[in-house]
Design a protein around this motif. Structure first.
Motif, PDB file in Angstrom:
ATOM      1  N   THR A  63     -25.498 -19.165  35.548  1.00 58.37           N
ATOM      2  CA  THR A  63     -24.396 -18.433  34.917  1.00 58.37           C
ATOM      3  C   THR A  63     -24.487 -18.554  33.402  1.00 58.37           C
ATOM      4  N   ILE A  64     -24.642 -19.758  32.905  1.00 57.85           N
ATOM      5  CA  ILE A  64     -24.712 -19.982  31.456  1.00 57.85           C
ATOM      6  C   ILE A  64     -25.883 -19.214  30.864  1.00 57.85           C
ATOM      7  N   LYS A  65     -27.000 -19.224  31.535  1.00 59.29           N
ATOM      8  CA  LYS A  65     -28.191 -18.545  31.015  1.00 59.29           C
ATOM      9  C   LYS A  65     -28.027 -17.025  30.996  1.00 59.29           C
ATOM     10  N   ARG A  66     -27.057 -16.480  31.735  1.00 61.68           N
ATOM     11  CA  ARG A  66     -26.836 -15.034  31.795  1.00 61.68           C
ATOM     12  C   ARG A  66     -25.471 -14.622  31.269  1.00 61.68           C
ATOM     13  N   LEU A  67     -24.784 -15.556  30.648  1.00 59.12           N
ATOM     14  CA  LEU A  67     -23.419 -15.277  30.208  1.00 59.12           C
ATOM     15  C   LEU A  67     -23.341 -14.093  29.257  1.00 59.12           C
ATOM     16  N   ASP A  68     -24.309 -13.964  28.353  1.00 56.44           N
ATOM     17  CA  ASP A  68     -24.274 -12.824  27.428  1.00 56.44           C
ATOM     18  C   ASP A  68     -24.369 -11.507  28.188  1.00 56.44           C
ATOM     19  N   ARG A  69     -25.196 -11.461  29.232  1.00 55.16           N
ATOM     20  CA  ARG A  69     -25.325 -10.232  30.035  1.00 55.16           C
ATOM     21  C   ARG A  69     -24.080  -9.970  30.870  1.00 55.16           C
ATOM     22  N   ILE A  70     -23.475 -11.045  31.366  1.00 58.00           N
ATOM     23  CA  ILE A  70     -22.253 -10.898  32.166  1.00 58.00           C
ATOM     24  C   ILE A  70     -21.135 -10.344  31.291  1.00 58.00           C
ATOM     25  N   VAL A  71     -20.947 -10.923  30.117  1.00 59.04           N
ATOM     26  CA  VAL A  71     -19.892 -10.467  29.201  1.00 59.04           C
ATOM     27  C   VAL A  71     -20.130  -9.012  28.817  1.00 59.04           C
ATOM     28  N   LYS A  72     -21.361  -8.671  28.451  1.00 60.93           N
ATOM     29  CA  LYS A  72     -21.666  -7.296  28.048  1.00 60.93           C
ATOM     30  C   LYS A  72     -21.409  -6.323  29.195  1.00 60.93           C
ATOM     31  N   SER A  73     -21.820  -6.682  30.396  1.00 60.69           N
ATOM     32  CA  SER A  73     -21.610  -5.812  31.551  1.00 60.69           C
ATOM     33  C   SER A  73     -20.115  -5.576  31.800  1.00 60.69           C
ATOM     34  N   LEU A  74     -19.329  -6.633  31.704  1.00 61.54           N
ATOM     35  CA  LEU A  74     -17.888  -6.480  31.903  1.00 61.54           C
ATOM     36  C   LEU A  74     -17.273  -5.627  30.799  1.00 61.54           C
ATOM     37  N   GLN A  75     -17.678  -5.860  29.559  1.00 63.71           N
ATOM     38  CA  GLN A  75     -17.168  -5.053  28.445  1.00 63.71           C
ATOM     39  C   GLN A  75     -17.584  -3.594  28.598  1.00 63.71           C
ATOM     40  N   ASP A  76     -18.816  -3.364  29.005  1.00 69.10           N
ATOM     41  CA  ASP A  76     -19.293  -1.990  29.216  1.00 69.10           C
ATOM     42  C   ASP A  76     -18.488  -1.265  30.291  1.00 69.10           C
ATOM     43  N   ASN A  77     -17.886  -2.043  31.186  1.00 73.22           N
ATOM     44  CA  ASN A  77     -17.053  -1.477  32.249  1.00 73.22           C
ATOM     45  C   ASN A  77     -15.571  -1.456  31.866  1.00 73.22           C
ATOM     46  N   GLY A  78     -15.276  -1.681  30.590  1.00 72.43           N
ATOM     47  CA  GLY A  78     -13.920  -1.545  30.089  1.00 72.43           C
ATOM     48  C   GLY A  78     -13.053  -2.786  30.146  1.00 72.43           C
ATOM     49  N   PHE A  79     -13.626  -3.908  30.516  1.00 70.21           N
ATOM     50  CA  PHE A  79     -12.828  -5.133  30.599  1.00 70.21           C
ATOM     51  C   PHE A  79     -12.746  -5.827  29.250  1.00 70.21           C
ATOM     52  N   THR A  80     -11.616  -6.480  29.028  1.00 68.02           N
ATOM     53  CA  THR A  80     -11.446  -7.356  27.873  1.00 68.02           C
ATOM     54  C   THR A  80     -11.177  -8.750  28.416  1.00 68.02           C
ATOM     55  N   PHE A  81     -11.247  -9.731  27.545  1.00 63.64           N
ATOM     56  CA  PHE A  81     -11.097 -11.117  27.973  1.00 63.64           C
ATOM     57  C   PHE A  81      -9.809 -11.695  27.425  1.00 63.64           C
ATOM     58  N   ALA A  82      -9.200 -12.583  28.201  1.00 62.05           N
ATOM     59  CA  ALA A  82      -7.960 -13.229  27.801  1.00 62.05           C
ATOM     60  C   ALA A  82      -7.976 -14.668  28.290  1.00 62.05           C
ATOM     61  N   THR A  83      -7.211 -15.499  27.614  1.00 65.77           N
ATOM     62  CA  THR A  83      -7.052 -16.872  28.088  1.00 65.77           C
ATOM     63  C   THR A  83      -6.062 -16.876  29.241  1.00 65.77           C
ATOM     64  N   VAL A  84      -6.035 -17.956  29.994  1.00 70.73           N
ATOM     65  CA  VAL A  84      -5.075 -18.092  31.082  1.00 70.73           C
ATOM     66  C   VAL A  84      -3.657 -18.046  30.514  1.00 70.73           C
ATOM     67  N   SER A  85      -3.438 -18.667  29.372  1.00 69.68           N
ATOM     68  CA  SER A  85      -2.103 -18.640  28.743  1.00 69.68           C
ATOM     69  C   SER A  85      -1.669 -17.212  28.439  1.00 69.68           C
ATOM     70  N   GLN A  86      -2.590 -16.388  27.971  1.00 68.09           N
ATOM     71  CA  GLN A  86      -2.257 -14.985  27.695  1.00 68.09           C
ATOM     72  C   GLN A  86      -1.932 -14.237  28.985  1.00 68.09           C
ATOM     73  N   ILE A  87      -2.647 -14.505  30.038  1.00 67.05           N
ATOM     74  CA  ILE A  87      -2.403 -13.830  31.313  1.00 67.05           C
ATOM     75  C   ILE A  87      -1.038 -14.226  31.878  1.00 67.05           C
ATOM     76  N   LEU A  88      -0.669 -15.494  31.728  1.00 67.70           N
ATOM     77  CA  LEU A  88       0.591 -15.970  32.258  1.00 67.70           C
ATOM     78  C   LEU A  88       1.803 -15.528  31.444  1.00 67.70           C
ATOM     79  N   ALA A  89       1.580 -15.149  30.182  1.00 74.73           N
ATOM     80  CA  ALA A  89       2.710 -14.798  29.298  1.00 74.73           C
ATOM     81  C   ALA A  89       3.387 -13.515  29.717  1.00 74.73           C
TER      82      ALA A  89
END
Length: 89
Positions: A63-89
């Motif tokens: 996972t760590i070795k492919r994290l850049d590809r995972i993040v890019k793939s998710l972003q390319d599919n319209g996802f953004t990232f949030a912390t758990v605190s942001q999700i719970l707010a």
């Protein structure tokens, strides 16, 4: 894995327990680690909390070795990232 004592201790401390709704299945992709990117991208949905390992035996580190590809793939599919605190707010 949560036992009753963990849940009780968290409640006594006023802590919220947060689990994941999708996980990297590193052990399933040891022989084809590139497929991990496609697998987690397919599992993603709004509000999903993804469990990923950053330490442990070699098969977990794919996972760590492919994290850049995972993040890019998710972003390319319209996802953004949030912390758990942001999700719970």
């Amino acid at each position: 894995h949560l036992g009753g004592s963990t849940m009780l201790a968290a409640a006594e401390q006023g802590l919220e327990l947060v689990l994941w709704s999708a996980q990297m299945k590193e052990a399933s992709f040891v022989d084809g680690p590139g497929d991990l990117v496609a697998d987690i991208t397919a599992a993603a949905a709004p509000g999903v909390i993804i469990l990923a390992h950053d330490t442990g035996p070699q098969e977990r580190l794919i996972t760590i070795k492919r994290l850049d590809r995972i993040v890019k793939s998710l972003q390319d599919n319209g996802f953004t990232f949030a912390t758990v605190s942001q999700i719970l707010a």
